[in-house]
Scaffold this active site. Structure first.
Site, PDB file in Angstrom:
ATOM      1  N   LEU A   1       0.806  -1.220   0.000  1.00  0.00           N
ATOM      2  CA  LEU A   1       0.000   0.000   0.000  1.00  0.00           C
ATOM      3  C   LEU A   1       0.838   1.267   0.000  1.00  0.00           C
ATOM      4  CD1 LEU A   1      -2.616  -1.154   2.677  1.00  0.00           C
ATOM      5  CD2 LEU A   1      -2.754  -1.394   0.178  1.00  0.00           C
TER       6      LEU A   1
ATOM      7  N   ASP B   1       8.575  -6.707  -5.358  1.00  0.00           N
ATOM      8  CA  ASP B   1       9.244  -8.003  -5.406  1.00  0.00           C
ATOM      9  C   ASP B   1       9.988  -8.263  -4.095  1.00  0.00           C
ATOM     10  OD1 ASP B   1       8.383  -7.991  -8.063  1.00  0.00           O
ATOM     11  OD2 ASP B   1      10.240  -7.056  -8.727  1.00  0.00           O
TER      12      ASP B   1
ATOM     13  N   ALA C   1       2.780   4.277   0.992  1.00  0.00           N
ATOM     14  CA  ALA C   1       3.011   4.993   2.244  1.00  0.00           C
ATOM     15  C   ALA C   1       2.213   4.419   3.404  1.00  0.00           C
ATOM     16  CB  ALA C   1       2.663   6.471   2.064  1.00  0.00           C
TER      17      ALA C   1
ATOM     18  N   GLY D   1       2.067   1.235   4.031  1.00  0.00           N
ATOM     19  CA  GLY D   1       2.675  -0.027   4.420  1.00  0.00           C
ATOM     20  C   GLY D   1       2.116  -1.203   3.655  1.00  0.00           C
TER      21      GLY D   1
END
Length: 298
Positions: free
Chosen positions: A215, A246, A217, A219
């Site tokens: 997500l 990745d 900023a 997290g």
């Protein structure tokens, strides 16, 4: 052992300029960085760096394919690719003062017979987990991913575009969408952590045992049948976003492979992603030892 499948690998070219990109103006740069790329290959790179046994598979062709093979060998990444007639694609990232620009080629056409050769390669390797990651080249569709998932006794993890996620029919151990991919796969708006969790719950019911959503900023979240974990983003200087997702997936898989619980696995992934965005290109950064700090919501 974790095998990765990259159906549309690439040579990743990264260049940096201290100027903005201006139309009709020649921008000269001192050097360029070339890396063996493609989401599955990147996952194998990070897994190797974290001490997790892995082998990279997929298809490679032409002079760029040979570069990928040579670079992986020099980096100590075990690779068992199928050779094709087409030429592996070149993806270019330009880091300029006015932003980050990406030019990604579509890639060569890949046949069903070549996919069959990948299945045979996987069967000979007998992995515990198979990670199918990245875009599909011309000639292939979601049936290919389902075919790989159902071809053996391994658990299958996918990291593909949202529309592809929505079309998959097989059962999968885990998928890792970002926020836009989560929206595309579910039709739900993802604007914050709570809405991401709602969308991940819906996506999980479509055939994914776990959903790990990155997500930015905000997290990342991990949603499974009986647990929901949120891990805040780590404050760091963002140099280059190539490979961040990745690295997140690799951290999660490496921790789970070592027997960690879901909170520790998600934290490990976010730590790995923070290290990745602080490093240009897909060079492997130093990764600290994982420790749990995720907030379990359910």
């Amino acid at each position: 052992m974790i095998a990765t499948v990259t159906l549309n690998p690439a040579v990743d070219q990264t260049v940096t300029t201290d100027q903005p990109l201006t139309p009709d103006e020649v921008i000269r740069v001192d050097d360029a960085q070339f890396d063996a790329g493609g989401k599955g290959i990147n996952v194998s790179k990070y897994l190797t760096a974290m001490g997790t046994e892995t082998v990279a598979t997929g298809v490679l062709g032409g002079f760029l394919g040979r570069f990928v093979t040579e670079r992986l060998a020099s980096d100590g990444i075990e690779a068992r690719f199928v050779e094709i007639d087409g030429t592996t694609r070149l993806n270019s990232t330009v880091l300029a003062t006015d932003g980050e620009y990406k030019l990604n080629q579509r890639g060569p056409t890949v046949s069903a017979a070549e996919v069959g050769a990948i299945v045979e390669r996987l069967s000979s390797l007998s992995p515990d987990t198979v990670v199918v990651a990245g875009s599909l080249p011309p000639g292939l569709d979601t049936d290919t991913i389902d075919r790989l998932a159902e071809a053996g006794p391994w658990k299958t993890v996918v990291d593909v575009d949202g529309p592809l996620l929505a079309q998959l029919d097989a059962e999968y151990a885990l998928c890792k969408p970002n926020a836009p991919e989560l929206e595309a796969a579910t039709g739900l708006a993802v604007t914050d952590v709570d809405s991401a969790i709602d969308a991940a719950q819906k996506l999980r019911k479509q055939g994914f045992d776990r959903v790990v959503a990155s997500l930015g900023a905000d997290g990342a979240v991990l949603v499974s049948e009986d647990r929901v974990v949120h891990e805040p983003a780590i404050d760091c200087e963002v140099v280059d976003t190539v490979g961040a997702g990745d690295a997140l997936l690799s951290g999660v898989l490496a921790a789970m492979d070592a027997g960690a619980d879901e909170a520790t696995a998600l934290h490990t992934g976010v730590v790995a992603a923070a290290a990745a965005v602080s490093t240009p290109g897909t060079n492997i950064p130093s990764l600290p030892e994982p420790s749990a700090s995720g907030v379990e919501l359910v």
